[in-house]
Design an enzyme around this catalytic site. Structure first.
Site, mmCIF file in Angstrom:
data_model
loop_
_atom_site.group_PDB
_atom_site.id
_atom_site.type_symbol
_atom_site.label_atom_id
_atom_site.label_comp_id
_atom_site.label_asym_id
_atom_site.label_seq_id
_atom_site.Cartn_x
_atom_site.Cartn_y
_atom_site.Cartn_z
ATOM 1 N N GLY A 1 0.810 -1.230 0.000
ATOM 2 C CA GLY A 1 0.000 0.000 0.000
ATOM 3 C C GLY A 1 0.834 1.267 0.000
ATOM 4 O O GLY A 1 2.036 1.253 -0.305
ATOM 5 N N VAL A 2 0.175 2.369 0.331
ATOM 6 C CA VAL A 2 0.847 3.675 0.367
ATOM 7 C C VAL A 2 2.006 3.621 1.358
ATOM 8 O O VAL A 2 3.119 4.079 1.076
ATOM 9 C CB VAL A 2 -0.156 4.787 0.771
ATOM 10 C CG1 VAL A 2 0.566 6.084 1.107
ATOM 11 C CG2 VAL A 2 -1.158 5.023 -0.360
ATOM 12 N N LYS B 1 10.717 7.697 5.605
ATOM 13 C CA LYS B 1 11.681 7.527 6.692
ATOM 14 C C LYS B 1 13.087 7.306 6.145
ATOM 15 O O LYS B 1 14.075 7.749 6.718
ATOM 16 C CB LYS B 1 11.277 6.389 7.629
ATOM 17 C CG LYS B 1 10.523 6.863 8.858
ATOM 18 C CD LYS B 1 9.089 7.267 8.640
ATOM 19 C CE LYS B 1 8.803 8.696 8.309
ATOM 20 N NZ LYS B 1 7.357 8.936 8.055
ATOM 21 N N GLY C 1 1.031 20.413 7.732
ATOM 22 C CA GLY C 1 0.615 19.286 8.577
ATOM 23 C C GLY C 1 1.708 18.225 8.634
ATOM 24 O O GLY C 1 2.889 18.528 8.462
ATOM 25 N N GLY D 1 -3.862 17.197 3.280
ATOM 26 C CA GLY D 1 -4.733 16.184 3.853
ATOM 27 C C GLY D 1 -4.947 15.027 2.895
ATOM 28 O O GLY D 1 -4.451 15.047 1.765
ATOM 29 N N ARG D 2 -5.657 14.010 3.365
ATOM 30 C CA ARG D 2 -5.925 12.837 2.542
ATOM 31 C C ARG D 2 -7.416 12.517 2.560
ATOM 32 O O ARG D 2 -8.115 12.847 3.518
ATOM 33 C CB ARG D 2 -5.112 11.629 3.041
ATOM 34 C CG ARG D 2 -3.604 11.874 2.969
ATOM 35 C CD ARG D 2 -2.794 10.642 3.331
ATOM 36 N NE ARG D 2 -3.031 9.520 2.447
ATOM 37 C CZ ARG D 2 -2.418 9.309 1.277
ATOM 38 N NH1 ARG D 2 -1.504 10.168 0.849
ATOM 39 N NH2 ARG D 2 -2.693 8.261 0.545
ATOM 40 N N ALA E 1 -0.990 4.018 9.804
ATOM 41 C CA ALA E 1 -0.774 2.627 9.396
ATOM 42 C C ALA E 1 -1.044 1.660 10.553
ATOM 43 O O ALA E 1 -1.676 0.615 10.364
ATOM 44 C CB ALA E 1 0.660 2.461 8.894
ATOM 45 N N HIS F 1 20.391 2.633 31.972
ATOM 46 C CA HIS F 1 21.218 3.828 31.816
ATOM 47 C C HIS F 1 22.397 3.510 30.924
ATOM 48 O O HIS F 1 22.958 2.429 31.035
ATOM 49 C CB HIS F 1 21.715 4.271 33.195
ATOM 50 C CG HIS F 1 22.560 5.510 33.126
ATOM 51 N ND1 HIS F 1 22.017 6.749 32.853
ATOM 52 C CD2 HIS F 1 23.892 5.683 33.271
ATOM 53 C CE1 HIS F 1 23.002 7.646 32.848
ATOM 54 N NE2 HIS F 1 24.145 7.024 33.101
HETATM 55 P P1 NAI Z 1 -2.714 17.090 7.631
HETATM 56 O O1 NAI Z 1 -4.149 17.090 7.890
HETATM 57 O O2 NAI Z 1 -1.774 16.591 8.659
HETATM 58 O O3 NAI Z 1 -2.237 18.581 7.274
HETATM 59 C C1 NAI Z 1 -2.762 19.314 6.212
HETATM 60 C C2 NAI Z 1 -2.470 20.772 6.462
HETATM 61 O O4 NAI Z 1 -2.796 21.515 5.303
HETATM 62 C C3 NAI Z 1 -3.296 21.367 7.600
HETATM 63 O O5 NAI Z 1 -2.407 21.999 8.470
HETATM 64 C C4 NAI Z 1 -4.237 22.324 6.891
HETATM 65 O O6 NAI Z 1 -4.570 23.428 7.685
HETATM 66 C C5 NAI Z 1 -3.424 22.721 5.674
HETATM 67 N N1 NAI Z 1 -4.197 23.190 4.520
HETATM 68 C C6 NAI Z 1 -5.352 22.678 4.027
HETATM 69 N N2 NAI Z 1 -5.725 23.362 2.912
HETATM 70 C C7 NAI Z 1 -4.788 24.305 2.695
HETATM 71 C C8 NAI Z 1 -4.590 25.318 1.696
HETATM 72 N N3 NAI Z 1 -5.455 25.490 0.690
HETATM 73 N N4 NAI Z 1 -3.516 26.132 1.771
HETATM 74 C C9 NAI Z 1 -2.628 25.959 2.786
HETATM 75 N N5 NAI Z 1 -2.758 25.028 3.753
HETATM 76 C C10 NAI Z 1 -3.810 24.195 3.704
HETATM 77 O O7 NAI Z 1 -2.533 16.332 6.244
HETATM 78 P P2 NAI Z 1 -1.270 15.713 5.521
HETATM 79 O O8 NAI Z 1 -0.020 16.318 6.024
HETATM 80 O O9 NAI Z 1 -1.559 15.792 4.070
HETATM 81 O O10 NAI Z 1 -1.325 14.213 5.979
HETATM 82 C C11 NAI Z 1 -2.523 13.456 5.833
HETATM 83 C C12 NAI Z 1 -2.639 12.433 6.907
HETATM 84 O O11 NAI Z 1 -1.728 11.371 6.664
HETATM 85 C C13 NAI Z 1 -2.275 12.922 8.303
HETATM 86 O O12 NAI Z 1 -3.338 13.556 8.927
HETATM 87 C C14 NAI Z 1 -1.900 11.646 8.969
HETATM 88 O O13 NAI Z 1 -3.060 11.028 9.445
HETATM 89 C C15 NAI Z 1 -1.300 10.802 7.865
HETATM 90 N N6 NAI Z 1 0.157 10.814 7.939
HETATM 91 C C16 NAI Z 1 0.767 10.251 9.013
HETATM 92 C C17 NAI Z 1 2.116 10.278 9.126
HETATM 93 C C18 NAI Z 1 2.750 9.684 10.330
HETATM 94 O O14 NAI Z 1 2.098 8.922 11.036
HETATM 95 N N7 NAI Z 1 3.988 10.010 10.627
HETATM 96 C C19 NAI Z 1 2.966 10.901 8.118
HETATM 97 C C20 NAI Z 1 2.229 11.470 7.040
HETATM 98 C C21 NAI Z 1 0.877 11.416 6.963
#
Ligand code: NAI
Length: 465
Positions: A39-40, A50, A180, A268-269, A317, A441
């Site tokens: 998957g993704v 990573k 984000g 976002g997704r 995930a 430690h």
């Molecule tokens: P996100 O929801 O974390 O962040 C999207 C950001 O884009 C928000 O801060 C929002 O305010 C901003 N935004 C929305 N429309 C906009 C616009 N027109 N102009 C400027 N800013 C705008 O979504 P992201 O980063 O795409 O990730 C999606 C999801 O994938 C996450 O919420 C998370 O659940 C998952 N993910 C998890 C990771 C991890 O576990 N380390 C790593 C990457 C993604």
């Protein structure tokens, strides 16, 4: 026509985990995947990001090696080699899943499935169309990057995380839309590799929804890496001009122009719940197009389950895998519920942010009288010896019972500490339990023990009045 016990649509960390567990329960399983297994997450998300972050950290470390006595000449970057190395990691992991499928006699069809009836899928693959009849089905189709109007990926300038993790050269200038998870992970990795990064974020803060105390530490490192952060700013449009992308943004009503070599859209997704003919068989979706499920991952249609990103937030995930295990057990007739108290989350920025359970504001909003403790990495021998002292571990406990309600951390390597915190919450541990547990430690795990001590004003390595 094939007849199976369970048909799973999607081989990401939800679907492949469910398939293996069902095979362990002696179920006859078919998995239908239109792209690669993994998957993704394995192919274009968690794992390659990573790997790229690791590469960026090595580059940064080489640049700072002089501080501890190394003489380092100029450091070159061979992007093609880094990309090949990253692809090698992905191939090893996805190959491993393929082997596990074979060993478990899980049938994998490369093709695209849609529902023909409530007990049958129609699968289109290179070899044509076939019908797969099932007793149970699990929908594990994941999510895709959201796209904003005017910023559709076009192959050269604009892309999502998929393109962002595969650039053939390090962009001199990178404009990240969305501050984000994805925007900051990929933005800070390219800033670490020398790109001039601008982050355009629509709201008033980076990582909206994350405790500002944690975000502040990451924001400081972004400043050190010369990342320009535009808050309360929306991306409006872009055009090509002189071999660069010119981006129009609107900051509190005022327009501003930026230039960049690449534009990364990370806003976002969205769940992959279209093109499955779910409406035909009556599977209910919520207002945001996520499949509605109960605490056994059952949809409203008997025998049909949904797990992972397509079945609701958080899109992580490990949440998908957990749901896969629960759905598999329910299908196998076990008494099982999705009953997770502690869902950890990690943001792989520099430094990392890791959280589990309730933060202080959430605990108060839920009516708890809270006590908190905080221990800084600068007081940890291991953090000092590693030259990475930014950040802290914060613990939130119920003042009445001393039960641990949540932990929030920011710092190098906190992704490896959050598992202990999740276990503590799942086991109903008190902060005293954590303080009394001997931690080795010198390790960063001691900071959890010390944070627990700070709740009671008894930390050894910081002075508390
Ligand atoms: P996100 O929801 O974390 O962040 C999207 C950001 O884009 C928000 O801060 C929002 O305010 C901003 N935004 C929305 N429309 C906009 C616009 N027109 N102009 C400027 N800013 C705008 O979504 P992201 O980063 O795409 O990730 C999606 C999801 O994938 C996450 O919420 C998370 O659940 C998952 N993910 C998890 C990771 C991890 O576990 N380390 C790593 C990457 C993604």
């Amino acid at each position: 026509m094939k007849q199976v016990d369970v048909a799973i649509i999607g081989a990401g960390p939800g679907g492949y985990v469910a398939a293996i567990r069902l095979a362990q329960f002696k179920k006859n399983v078919v998995v239908i995947e239109k792209e690669n297994v993994g998957g993704v997450c394995l192919n274009i998300g968690c794992i390659p990001s990573k790997a790229m972050i690791h590469a960026s950290e090595i580059y940064q470390k080489m640049h700072h090696a002089a501080e501890i006595g190394f003489t380092v000449g100029s450091v070159g970057i061979d992007v093609k080699k880094i990309q090949n190395w990253k692809e090698g990691i992905v191939k090893r992991l996805t190959g491993g899943i393929g082997q596990l499928f074979k060993a478990h006699k899980i049938d994998l069809i490369t093709g695209e499935a849609r529902f023909k009836t409530r007990r049958m899928l129609l699968v289109k693959s290179a070899g044509g169309e076939e019908e797969v009849a099932f007793d149970s089905a699990i929908i594990a189709t994941g999510s895709s990057s959201a796209i904003i109007p005017g910023f559709k990926p076009e192959g050269k300038y604009v892309g999502t995380s998929t393109e962002g993790l595969s650039y053939s050269e390090i962009p001199k200038e990178l404009c990240v839309i969305g501050g984000g998870y994805i925007g900051l992970e990929i933005g800070s990795l390219y800033a670490g590799l020398g790109s001039a990064v601008t982050v355009v974020e629509a709201t008033a803060s980076l990582l909206p929804g994350t405790d500002p105390e944690l975000v502040q530490v990451v924001a400081r490192e972004l400043r050190r890496r010369n990342v320009k952060v535009l808050l309360n700013t929306k991306a409006v449009s872009w055009k090509e001009m002189g071999g660069k992308a010119k981006i129009l943004v609107s900051k509190e009503g005022k327009e501003e122009e930026l230039t960049s070599d690449k534009i990364l859209v990370a806003v976002g997704r969205v769940p992959n719940t279209k093109n499955l003919d779910l409406e035909k068989i009556g599977v209910a979706l919520d207002a945001k197009d996520f499949i509605k499920v109960n605490d056994q991952l059952k949809t409203n249609i008997d025998g049909i389950y949904a797990i992972g990103d397509c079945a609701g937030q958080p899109m992580l995930a490990h949440k998908a895998s957990k749901e896969g295990l629960v759905a598999a057990a329910v299908i196998a007739g076990k008494r099982e519920l999705y009953d997770v108290r502690a869902m950890p989350a990690v943001i792989f920025t520099t430094p990392e942010i890791a959280t589990v359970g309730l933060d202080e504001a959430e605990a108060k909003a839920e009516g708890y009288t809270v006590k908190t403790g905080k221990f800084p990495f600068v007081a940890s021998g291991k953090a000092l010896a590693s030259g990475e002292t930014d950040g802290f571990v914060k613990m939130v406990v119920d003042a009445k019972t001393d039960r641990v309600l949540g932990l929030q951390m920011v710092g190098a390597g906190v992704s490896n500490l959050i598992g202990e915190a999740a276990l503590a919450i799942e086991m109903g541990a008190t902060s005293e339990d954590m303080a009394r547990t001997v931690h080795p430690h010198p390790t960063l795990t001691e900071t959890l023990m010390e944070a627990a001590e700070t709740v009671h004003g008894t930390a050894i390595h910081i002075f508390q009045k």
